[in-house]
Design an enzyme around this catalytic site. Structure first.
Site, PDB file in Angstrom:
ATOM      1  N   GLU A  44      -4.957  -1.287   6.514  1.00 19.93           N
ATOM      2  CA  GLU A  44      -5.374   0.269   5.499  1.00 19.93           C
ATOM      3  C   GLU A  44      -6.204   1.370   7.012  1.00 19.93           C
ATOM      4  O   GLU A  44      -6.138   0.683   8.011  1.00 19.93           O
ATOM      5  CB  GLU A  44      -7.579  -0.150   5.122  1.00 19.93           C
ATOM      6  CG  GLU A  44      -7.294   1.054   4.151  1.00 19.93           C
ATOM      7  CD  GLU A  44      -8.589   1.097   3.562  1.00 19.93           C
ATOM      8  OE1 GLU A  44      -9.443   1.763   2.272  1.00 19.93           O
ATOM      9  OE2 GLU A  44      -9.612  -0.065   3.620  1.00 19.93           O
ATOM     10  N   LYS A 110      -4.925   4.877  -3.523  1.00 20.05           N
ATOM     11  CA  LYS A 110      -6.158   3.641  -3.537  1.00 20.05           C
ATOM     12  C   LYS A 110      -6.942   4.061  -4.644  1.00 20.05           C
ATOM     13  O   LYS A 110      -7.671   5.631  -5.009  1.00 20.05           O
ATOM     14  CB  LYS A 110      -7.262   4.058  -2.305  1.00 20.05           C
ATOM     15  CG  LYS A 110      -7.817   2.908  -2.437  1.00 20.05           C
ATOM     16  CD  LYS A 110      -8.759   3.189  -1.051  1.00 20.05           C
ATOM     17  CE  LYS A 110     -10.353   1.967  -1.223  1.00 20.05           C
ATOM     18  NZ  LYS A 110     -10.779   1.652   0.065  1.00 20.05           N
ATOM     19  N   CYS A 144      -8.390  -2.468   0.302  1.00 15.69           N
ATOM     20  CA  CYS A 144      -9.596  -2.807  -0.159  1.00 15.69           C
ATOM     21  C   CYS A 144      -9.905  -3.114  -0.793  1.00 15.69           C
ATOM     22  O   CYS A 144     -10.390  -3.995  -1.311  1.00 15.69           O
ATOM     23  CB  CYS A 144      -9.795  -1.816   1.185  1.00 15.69           C
ATOM     24  SG  CYS A 144     -11.210  -1.913   2.165  1.00 15.69           S
TER      25      CYS A 144
END
Length: 257
Positions: A44, A110, A144
């Site tokens: 990331e 995300k 994540c």
């Protein structure tokens, strides 16, 4: 004939808020990496580290990195996936790019911004999930904090590979290990987790623990070092697991809002 997907997990340290230095470092690592790979997975925010100050990064760095990813994908004849800070229409996103060797590019923003660090205050959250068809495999990449939300990852499209790219810190690494394995088992898919290593400029330490789990939760590769590790994924493995254990047929039906 069994279809195989050779994956390379790039577990690397990152220079804080320095895209040029990080691209140069990754250039060197990828040049030295001579093993056969179909898919290269980066962490990331691999050009900056997990910074909550995107205004410190030049606006054009996102496009520069995307161009770099296309060049590397062509050079290595492999798809490359990882997330970066991307600026568009006056807003910042934590955007994942899946870049194929021919330049075809898919994006995922995300969805679950990390509220504990204030990511929701500076980055816009995504709304759409991504599943990429590549070399006979259906691949679902995420970022994540998404890992903590199993409904978002629920295997409703019969994908074969779930990928998480991360900057996951040391104090919560047990959760990383446990949840990646759980995502593999419950979705009956491969689950890849690529974390960074080293320390950042705000005091967080990252222990790596990049890993590949198969559809039964067995780890195929695991690392705590700064290195590139590889694993070979088998389409036949996924088919055999799902033919023998038809658990996905009993999955709950739901509507995600």
């Amino acid at each position: 004939m069994d279809e195989l997907l050779n994956v390379a997990l790039v577990q690397t340290s990152l220079k804080w808020e320095d895209p040029e230095a990080n691209r140069a470092a990754l250039d060197a690592k990828l040049k030295a990496f001579t093993s056969n790979a179909d898919l290269i997975v980066l962490p990331e925010m691999f050009t900056t580290g997990f910074t909550m100050s995107p205004q410190n990064i030049k606006i054009d760095e996102g496009k520069k990195t995307l161009t770099w990813m296309k060049q590397k994908a062509k050079e290595k004849d492999a798809a490359i996936v990882g997330s970066i800070i991307f600026s568009e229409n006056g807003a910042f996103t934590n955007r994942l790019f899946f870049v194929e060797p021919d330049g075809k590019t898919s994006i995922y923003d995300k969805r679950h911004t990390f509220t504990l660090a204030g990511e929701d205050k500076v980055y816009e959250a995504g709304k759409e999930r991504l599943v990429v068809n590549y070399k006979g495999f259906k691949i679902c990449p995420m970022i994540c904090y998404d890992l903590r939300f199993p409904v978002w990852a629920r295997n409703t499209e019969d994908y074969d590979v779930l990928v998480y790219v991360a900057n996951w810190p040391e104090p919560r690494i047990t959760a990383w290990d446990t949840l990646l394995k759980a995502r593999a088992i419950e979705n009956m898919s491969y689950c890849i987790g690529v974390n960074r290593i080293g320390s950042d400029d705000v005091g967080h330490k990252y222990p790596g623990h990049s890993v590949v789990f198969d559809g039964l939760g067995k780890d195929l590769v695991f690392s705590v070092n700064e290195e590139i590790v590889t694993a070979s994924l088998s389409k036949k493995h996924i088919q055999n697991v799902r033919d023998k254990l038809k658990f996905l047929n009993d999955r709950d039906r739901f509507i995600l809002e």
